[in-house]
Design an enzyme around this catalytic site. Sequence first.
Site, PDB file in Angstrom:
ATOM      1  N   ASN A 249       0.826  -1.218   0.000  1.00  0.00           N
ATOM      2  CA  ASN A 249       0.000   0.000   0.000  1.00  0.00           C
ATOM      3  C   ASN A 249       0.857   1.264   0.000  1.00  0.00           C
ATOM      4  O   ASN A 249       0.338   2.378   0.014  1.00  0.00           O
ATOM      5  CB  ASN A 249      -0.990   0.002   1.178  1.00  0.00           C
ATOM      6  CG  ASN A 249      -0.296   0.004   2.525  1.00  0.00           C
ATOM      7  OD1 ASN A 249       0.928   0.171   2.600  1.00  0.00           O
ATOM      8  ND2 ASN A 249      -1.057  -0.175   3.593  1.00  0.00           N
TER       9      ASN A 249
ATOM     10  N   GLY B 201       6.380   1.774   2.509  1.00  0.00           N
ATOM     11  CA  GLY B 201       7.281   1.259   1.471  1.00  0.00           C
ATOM     12  C   GLY B 201       7.561   2.319   0.411  1.00  0.00           C
ATOM     13  O   GLY B 201       6.957   3.405   0.411  1.00  0.00           O
TER      14      GLY B 201
ATOM     15  N   TYR C 190       3.258  -4.967  19.155  1.00  0.00           N
ATOM     16  CA  TYR C 190       3.889  -5.412  17.908  1.00  0.00           C
ATOM     17  C   TYR C 190       4.194  -6.912  17.986  1.00  0.00           C
ATOM     18  O   TYR C 190       3.763  -7.690  17.131  1.00  0.00           O
ATOM     19  CB  TYR C 190       5.171  -4.597  17.652  1.00  0.00           C
ATOM     20  CG  TYR C 190       6.019  -5.181  16.564  1.00  0.00           C
ATOM     21  CD1 TYR C 190       5.553  -5.260  15.258  1.00  0.00           C
ATOM     22  CD2 TYR C 190       7.301  -5.678  16.845  1.00  0.00           C
ATOM     23  CE1 TYR C 190       6.328  -5.828  14.257  1.00  0.00           C
ATOM     24  CE2 TYR C 190       8.081  -6.239  15.853  1.00  0.00           C
ATOM     25  CZ  TYR C 190       7.589  -6.310  14.560  1.00  0.00           C
ATOM     26  OH  TYR C 190       8.361  -6.885  13.581  1.00  0.00           O
TER      27      TYR C 190
ATOM     28  N   LYS D 222       2.324 -10.313  16.022  1.00  0.00           N
ATOM     29  CA  LYS D 222       3.066 -11.310  15.231  1.00  0.00           C
ATOM     30  C   LYS D 222       2.833 -12.714  15.804  1.00  0.00           C
ATOM     31  O   LYS D 222       2.687 -13.683  15.058  1.00  0.00           O
ATOM     32  CB  LYS D 222       4.557 -10.970  15.223  1.00  0.00           C
ATOM     33  CG  LYS D 222       4.887  -9.695  14.455  1.00  0.00           C
ATOM     34  CD  LYS D 222       4.770  -9.899  12.963  1.00  0.00           C
ATOM     35  CE  LYS D 222       5.183  -8.691  12.163  1.00  0.00           C
ATOM     36  NZ  LYS D 222       5.258  -8.921  10.734  1.00  0.00           N
TER      37      LYS D 222
END
Length: 330
Positions: free
Chosen positions: A34, A38, A143, A147
Amino acid sequence: MKKTVLVAGGAGYIGSHMVALLAERDYHVIVADNLCTGHREAVKGAGKLYVGDIRDRAFLDRVFGENQIDGVINFAACSLVGESVQDPLKYYGNNVAGAQSILTAMKDYGVKKMVFSSTAATYGEPEKQPIEEGDRTDPTNPYGATKLAVEGMLKWCDRAYGIHYAALRYFNAAGSNPEAGIGEDHDPESHLIPLVMKTALGQREHIGIFGEDYPTRDGTCIRDYIHVRDLAEAHLLALEHLEKTGESGIFNLGSGTGYSVREIIETARKVTGKEIPAKVEPRRGGDPSILIASNQKAAAVLGWTPKRGLGEIVADAWTWHSGHPNGYGG
Ligand code: UDP
């Protein structure tokens, strides 16, 4: 025929190194990203970049409908520990709901292999060093918790739908790929090695050393730094392992060696030839004193051993940062 791999989050730091390696090894690579964190310019060698969110089912239908995907490598996630504490729902949304969405599409389109980007943060405060995959997992931030939640989802999806997976728990990724011209560009940057590089470039007055009263050899925290290209190679071996055996598993990806914050700064001074002023600052909340991986399982099962040591990690980081002082911005 070339195999087609979907790299979700392929425009990010580790994802872009994965894309470059797959292209080099003659895979057909499809990227979905998205572009929140990045960079379009980081995607080198992909057949196609789809820009969109993995939680958007219509978007995934396009990606899975237009390509015959053999396997998925999922890097699409938020990864700032501090931000995850401030805004856990953002992390559950992006990381957990994002993974659920991709897995649902995989189930619907009959794609049976997923390599998942997990983290050493799943362990929390470790019981012992080096850390093994069977050790207690008790994340100390959202976080790591998100995961770990996805690792659980993968286990049940394997049983129910036969989607095989490798969950790869990274320790401290660093370095770059100078030949491909890609490297680390986070905004904000919070990781030690890129911040040390920015200090060497004169973009910061000093590097802060977060605490020197830890029970370690020089009082600063010890971490296990792993070259991003070694990480990418481990993902490819994991994908090939799933292809060959269909055996799912969880693997640490680390070097098995720890370096202190001071040792990193010292190495960077040698590599860059710059002074790199450093100042001791208060501890950062939630930092365990030592995190070192046992990488025996990845060696035994995947045949993976890291090839690049700290000198090469820092040298490649320096090549990237000195050649791209403003990251992908020029
Ligand atoms: N660190 C530091 N100064 C900084 C950034 C990080 O001393 O400006 C320390 C941090 O406390 C930790 C180590 O460097 O012990 C690696 O931190 P990083 O954020 O790179 O990775 P983490 O281990 O948190 O995933």
